[in-house]
Write an enzyme that holds these catalytic residues in place. Structure first.
Site, PDB file in Angstrom:
ATOM      1  N   GLU B  48      74.068  51.553   1.758  1.00  0.00           N
ATOM      2  CA  GLU B  48      73.202  51.284   2.920  1.00  0.00           C
ATOM      3  C   GLU B  48      72.405  52.547   3.183  1.00  0.00           C
ATOM      4  O   GLU B  48      72.981  53.599   3.429  1.00  0.00           O
ATOM      5  CB  GLU B  48      74.039  51.057   4.188  1.00  0.00           C
ATOM      6  N   ASP B  59      74.333  53.528  17.726  1.00  0.00           N
ATOM      7  CA  ASP B  59      74.948  54.634  16.995  1.00  0.00           C
ATOM      8  C   ASP B  59      75.598  55.658  17.913  1.00  0.00           C
ATOM      9  O   ASP B  59      75.070  55.992  18.973  1.00  0.00           O
ATOM     10  CB  ASP B  59      73.907  55.322  16.110  1.00  0.00           C
TER      11      ASP B  59
END
Lengths: 412, 265
Positions: B48, B59
């Site tokens: 990824e 995040d």
């Protein structure tokens, strides 16, 4: 309901990808979808529940000082050559329209059985309002505030703390309002089972834009009624400042069905749109997705959010509520930038002519209205005075060189 | 090339696939490519590549800081595509993980085309759900790109059905309610989520929950088809910021540990 409302998915003006591109929607992590659905359901139920409506109205009346008066500003009108009416949201408890939104959302929180609220704040006004509502209703409250803003607005940090809220300085990204929203969302993902997010403006993912509007639309409904009572007719034009856009959409909503009423939103032009240092999202931004909604965004070529600039922390946001994007794109409302200097001049003018010190945010609306008045001589212009200027005295002190007995005089 | 190939191969070996993440441009564009290639060499089955974004709401601090560093150094969307091209050239399926606005800004169709031309397998979209993704679904389907949407412990069975029906490649299960970041404790939400997802689809299910050791990877691999690791890789590079060779060596050791983990479940 007018055609300017959102559909069930939160789209204003039709879904994205349709022939007419839509605004709003819900661009959010899957982890938060259930919470947004829960909020949507609770809100829909509350909207048709007379008990909730009654409770909210009582609270606004007995606690917040609503309805705020519509005040005819005679000396300012003489100066402008137009009849200027001010919707005095600055007289509400906590000093701005924002108390309407937080009381509505906090009441919903109680109904959902949640014990804790979180909020983001830029200048601290929504944080103070949230802390106030949380104190009144006995909810735990955490406010996320960019570290830069906690330094600029230490007095509001103290207010929130005195009201019993925890203030968390946000040190990520640009350390301002947009990062405070990011951090509040991060908290929410991890706390969603017992926590409600009191979103501070009519932006963000569905249902927030429509939900916030439902709590602030009293501004416009009252103003319309009050104007008819006072003048016997509707105003020729209405105006408000636009950051995220909650005070503006609250006012505008009362007049969207009156095509003869012109609508103006005044954005923060900062140092001037041409300098790049501004927060004029609709005037100078591009369509994109920020904080869960498709709207106008200040962004670079790659879609990275660009930092906004305004002397008014409450307008210093690189996005805007999606309904404003729709009103702009459809031509129903005009959005124009007002610079820091114009706003500060209007702040001093209103103080000198009417004995009213407006928030710098609201001073943008006054400044824009004075400009509009040049082309609308003799007309009736209704302005939302969304907040009071107590919180802005530090900025005014610096801008005008005030505070010394022998110092220069503002506006001279 | 779809990530399905990597999951099938792992399944044939009787193990879970190891999915490794790094944001593009961290520590810089070429250094990032070198790091991702090292992860491929040492045993990652799927890569990824993160597209650094100014407002990464899902995040935690580790990935936020890496993305911010990349952006401060001027990383562009085209650098992300260049990274994909360099990693996909190894033959390992490579997807981009991105928040939605950079794709919308680039142009959804143009992004899909350039991603396909770079050899990319598809997109993971943490803030785009299928009900708001008609443009991306059409662009991906026209080019046989993988569409990897997320399911979460808070997803209803109806949402899981809707999401998995729109997925291609694999289904990304975020198995903790919280942002990305390495965690010591494993989640008791992960197993039930994978089970509910399996009831809705035959697609492989990858689990992301802050795995950072081979033992944790083994535990997740006991019930999932893929073990997704991000923050631990980022932190490893960050911890060796001054010494690139040492960073790459540490990255290899971590990958080998994790790759061994997914094989002993």
């Amino acid at each position: 309901m007018t055609t300017y409302d959102a559909d069930a998915q939160g789209w204003f003006g039709g879904p994205a990808g349709a022939t007419t591109p839509g605004w709003g929607g819900r661009f959010m992590p899957e982890a938060l979808i259930a919470a947004l659905d829960e909020l949507d359901t609770a809100w829909q139920k509350a909207l048709v529940d007379p008990t909730f409506g009654h409770e909210f109205d009582q609270l606004l009346q007995n606690y917040a000082g609503v309805p705020s008066m519509l005040y005819e500003a005679h000396r300012l009108s003489d100066h402008a050559g137009a009849r200027i009416l001010l919707k005095r949201e600055d007289l509400n408890h906590t000093g701005a329209h924002k108390i309407r939104n937080v009381l509505g959302q906090a009441l919903l929180t109680k109904r959902m059985g949640k014990k804790r609220v979180i909020a983001e704040t830029g200048a601290g006004q929504h944080g103070v309002a949230s802390a106030t509502a949380a104190a009144y209703l006995g909810l735990e409250c955490t406010v996320y505030m960019g570290e830069v803003d906690t330094e600029r607005q230490a007095l509001n940090v103290a207010r929130m703390q005195l009201l019993g809220a925890e203030v968390v300085p946000v040190t990520s990204g640009s350390r301002t309002l947009k990062d405070a929203i990011n951090e509040a969302l991060r908290d929410w993902v991890a706390s969603v089972d017992h926590t409600a997010y009191l979103f501070g403006t009519a932006a963000g993912p569905h249902p927030f834009p429509s939900l916030v509007l439902s709590f602030v639309r009293g501004i416009g409904d009252e103003a319309r009624r009050q104007c008819l009572e006072l003048t016997g007719r509707l105003p020729d034009a209405i105006a408000a400042c636009v950051g995220g856009g909650s005070n503006a959409i609250g006012l505008f909503a009362g007049f969207l069905g009156d095509p003869e009423v012109a609508i103006y939103g005044f954005e923060a032009g900062g140092d001037g749109v041409e300098t790049g240092r501004h927060a004029a999202t609709i005037s100078a931004g591009a369509a994109g997705v920020l904080h869960g909604a498709r709207t106008f965004v200040l962004q670079d070529e790659d879609g990275q959010t660009v930092e906004s600039h305004s002397i008014s922390a409450g307008l210093d946001y690189p996005g805007v509520g999606p309904q404003h994007a729709h009103l702009a794109a459809s031509g129903r409302a005009s959005y124009l930038p007002v610079t820091d200097a114009e706003a500060m001049e209007a702040m001093a003018l209103l103080a000198r002519t009417e004995g009213i010190i407006p928030a710098i945010e609201s001073a943008h609306a006054v400044a824009g209205t004075l400009r509009v008045a040049r082309e609308r001589q003799g007309e009736t212009l209704l302005v939302n005075l969304s907040g009071r200027g107590d919180k802005d005295m530090g900025t005014a002190l610096e801008w005008f060189g005030l505070g010394r007995p022998d110092g220069p005089e503002a506006g001279s | 090339m779809s990530v399905a190939i990597a999951f099938e191969k792992a399944r044939a070996d009787g193990r879970a696939a190891l999915v490794g993440y790094l944001p593009a441009g961290f520590p810089d564009v070429d250094g990032g490519i070198e790091a991702l290639r090292a992860m491929v060499d040492a045993g990652c089955d799927v890569i990824e590549v993160g597209l650094p974004y100014s407002d990464p709401v899902m995040d935690g601090p580790t990935i936020q800081a890496a993305a911010q560093q990349a952006l401060e150094q001027g990383v562009r969307t085209t650098d992300v595509l260049r990274t994909v091209e360099a990693v996909a050239a190894t033959g390992t399926p490579t997807v981009v993980m991105t928040y939605w606005n950079p794709v919308e800004r680039y142009g959804v169709d143009r992004f899909a085309q350039d991603l396909a031309d770079a050899g990319g397998a598809g997109l993971i979209t943490p803030d785009l759900t299928p009900d708001f993704a008609p443009e991306w679904v059409a662009a991906a389907d026209a080019r046989d790109l993988d569409k990897i949407f997320l399911v979460a412990p808070s997803s209803t069975d109806e949402r899981i059905a809707l999401t998995t029906a729109a997925c291609r490649g694999f289904v990304y299960a975020t198995a903790v309610m919280g942002v990305t970041g390495a965690r010591d404790a494993t989640s008791d939400l992960a197993g039930p989520l994978v089970e509910r997802t399996r009831r809705a689809t035959d697609l492989p299910v990858g689990v992301g929950l802050g795995v950072s050791t081979g033992d944790q990877a083994a535990e997740v691999a006991s019930y999932a088809d893929g073990v997704i690791v991000g923050s631990a890789f980022v932190r490893t590079l960050h911890d060796h910021a001054g010494d690139r060779a040492a960073g790459l060596a540490a990255l290899r050791r971590l990958t080998e540990d994790l790759a061994a983990g997914v094989r002993r479940a």
